[in-house]
Design an enzyme around this catalytic site. Structure first.
Site, short mmCIF file in Angstrom:
data_model
loop_
_atom_site.label_atom_id
_atom_site.label_comp_id
_atom_site.label_asym_id
_atom_site.label_seq_id
_atom_site.Cartn_x
_atom_site.Cartn_y
_atom_site.Cartn_z
N GLU A 47 -10.38 -5.59 -0.30
CA GLU A 47 -9.92 -6.75 0.44
C GLU A 47 -10.00 -6.48 1.93
O GLU A 47 -9.66 -5.38 2.39
CB GLU A 47 -8.45 -7.07 0.09
CG GLU A 47 -8.26 -7.64 -1.29
CD GLU A 47 -6.80 -7.99 -1.56
OE1 GLU A 47 -6.56 -8.67 -2.57
OE2 GLU A 47 -5.93 -7.58 -0.76
N HIS A 55 2.07 -1.12 -4.70
CA HIS A 55 2.04 -1.96 -5.90
C HIS A 55 2.49 -1.17 -7.13
O HIS A 55 1.75 -1.05 -8.11
CB HIS A 55 0.63 -2.50 -6.13
CG HIS A 55 0.10 -3.34 -5.01
ND1 HIS A 55 -1.21 -3.28 -4.59
CD2 HIS A 55 0.71 -4.25 -4.22
CE1 HIS A 55 -1.39 -4.13 -3.59
NE2 HIS A 55 -0.23 -4.73 -3.35
#
Length: 542
Positions: A398, A482
């Site tokens: 990303e 995460h």
């Protein structure tokens, strides 16, 4: 109250020149070692110093945590007529278009971190600051640092804002027998997108100076043969436009995000699910309440031991609360710690052998490559696009900003998310009453190598002039933002989060995810699964 606090802060500000902001580390539950900084924080953000309300001793349902899964749970229970109490250890931070509510990534102070006094982030610059109840908890386990939220709104206050559905072919390999992708894609992903107002970055914002790095990133990946895929984002584009127009204090356009966006540019859970839940009149949200343990009494009621904390960490009160149904939404680490401790100490004796198992990092890697043209400020935070690579190990890169550096560095960053099958297990240390885990360092090296190979290919094909490898800035995977797993759906619980062995106990957050969300950020899938789970629970009545 605000005026008195500001005057108080002004009276002590001059002292800071002669004293450092760093202090000895102290855990939450002790008085802060730096009253000067506390006075400043009270002047800057008096709202979090207001007297904290006490939750009721008994509620039909208690929700632990206030992140994505917990917020969904609170709202849907309230809409179904179930009164619920939300317990959150962190503060409830306001937003203001003109004040600096949160500290910056560049020179952070104690508002940024949950009771720690030093931090070295992805830029590898060590920083020190005063002990305080800030918004980012950095927990150090063996082999990995874990970043997680500590505020009302949980991770939604500090995450990157990208909310992306995983590729179906990878989802099915991880979630087969737990969740149906077609159902999520048809019902629950759209439901979440609607509530959170998710959308891709508009062209008028993409083409501004702070997002020049996004345009260069896209050009480079196209040169390497990839087609950039737009990311859905939680950012409020009107607030970003206000920053660009100079009518709001700059935040999302000047490399500030990881420690919060003061002006509310991030449409976090305080602005939607949690606000809607409170609006029903059936949800009470109680910041400054850390849950220390959970159990079940002889009548079947769930027992929740809580410590009420001031923002400084001072203990204000300890209590025991009860409920008929207990929903765990404290995140992968918080939920897993509570369950593992309850199993080991016998307060929840019927938990099965899968409690604490199935934890993973979601394959997080931070990468940097050089550019052959100026990126101007490059300080735009929202991630515009991503690429997916299937050539060897499946992974996503990303477009990312460089935290805390709103100037042209002639470099651009990426967040890599690699499909990694490695899983670890939480274990209980009886001598210290702590829960920990160990993560193999070699796994992080493999994950980093996979992401770096793709990033290096892009750099070579786009004629990046500088190799950051020799100085160690090309890739690192020392952390995860995460964390996933520890009470996995379909193993520690049924497919809808009902914990085996204890009716009325539920897992509603990232602890239920099997270590990975298949090469994408977890927030959308965590939220969609929570929507699916609570719908099934409410429909069935348990």
């Amino acid at each position: 109250m605000r005026r008195r606090a500001v005057l108080k802060a002004a009276g002590v500000a001059a002292l800071l020149a002669g004293m450092g902001s760093g202090v000895a580390a102290r855990g939450a539950g002790t008085a802060s070692a730096n009253p000067v900084w506390n006075a400043l924080f009270e002047g800057w953000v008096p709202e979090i110093f207001a007297p904290l309300p006490d939750p009721p001793e008994y509620t039909e349902a208690i929700v632990i945590g206030s992140g994505f899964g917990a917020a969904v749970t609170a709202l849907r229970l309230a809409q179904a007529g179930v009164r619920n109490t939300v317990l959150e250890r962190g503060s409830r931070w306001p937003n203001d278009p003109n004040r600096e509510i949160f500290t910056g990534d560049d020179l952070p102070d104690g508002r940024g971190f949950w009771h720690r006094t030093s931090f070295t982030g992805v830029t590898k610059v060590p920083m020190t600051f005063a002990d305080f109840g800030g918004v980012l908890d950095v927990t150090e386990f063996g082999g990995i640092d874990v970043w997680r939220g500590a505020a009302v709104g949980g991770g939604s206050v500090i995450f990157s804002g990208a909310m992306v559905a995983p590729p179906r072919y990878l989802f099915d390999s991880l979630y087969g027998g737990i969740a149906d992708y077609e159902e999520l894609d048809r019902v629950y992903y759209p439901r979440v997108r609607d509530v959170l107002r998710l959308s891709a970055m508009p062209a008028d914002i993409y083409n501004t100076a702070p997002f020049s790095h996004s345009r260069v990133w896209d050009r480079q990946v196209r040169t390497a043969g990839y087609d950039p895929i737009p990311n859905d984002s939680i950012f409020n584009w009107d607030v970003v436009r206000a920053e660009l127009a100079g009518t709001s204090r700059a935040s999302a356009t000047v490399a500030r995000s990881n420690l919060g966006n003061s002006n509310g540019a991030k449409f976090d859970l305080n602005q939607n699910y949690l606000r809607y839940a409170e609006g029903t009149g059936r949800t009470g949200i109680f910041p400054g309440h850390r849950v220390d343990s959970i159990g079940q009494d002889g009548t079947g009621k769930y027992v929740v031991s809580v410590t009420k904390l001031a923002p400084s960490g001072q203990v204000l009160r300890t209590r025991t609360l009860t409920c008929d149904r207990l929903f765990l939404g404290a995140g992968s680490i918080g939920t897993s710690e509570l369950l593992v401790r309850a199993q080991a100490t016998g307060t929840l004796p019927n938990l099965n052998e899968y409690i604490g198992d199935g934890w993973g990092t979601n394959g997080d890697v931070v990468l940097a490559r050089s550019v052959d043209e100026p990126t101007l400020t490059g300080g735009g935070v929202p991630s515009a696009t991503r690429i997916h690579d299937q050539s060897d190990t499946p992974l996503t890169l990303e477009n990312w900003f460089i935290p805390g550096i709103p100037v042209d560095t002639m470099a651009i960053a990426s967040l890599g998310i690699v499909l990694d099958p490695t899983r670890a297990r939480f274990v209980y240390d009886r001598a210290h009453n702590t829960v920990g885990l160990n993560w193999p360092r070699g796994v992080q090296d493999r994950v980093m190598a996979a992401a770096h190979a793709v990033d290096r290919r892009i750099a070579d094909r786009s004629n990046s002039p500088v190799d950051y490898g020799p100085i160690g800035y090309d890739a690192n995977a020392f952390f995860t933002a995460h964390p996933l797993g520890g009470a996995v759906y379909g193993r520690a619980t049924d497919a809808n989060g009902r914990v085996h062995g204890h009716p009325g106990l539920y897992v509603m957050d990232g602890a239920g995810i099997p270590g990975s969300t298949a090469t994408v950020n977890p927030s959308l899938t965590i939220t969609a699964l929570a929507e699916r789970n609570i719908e099934a629970i409410v429909r069935a009545g348990s």
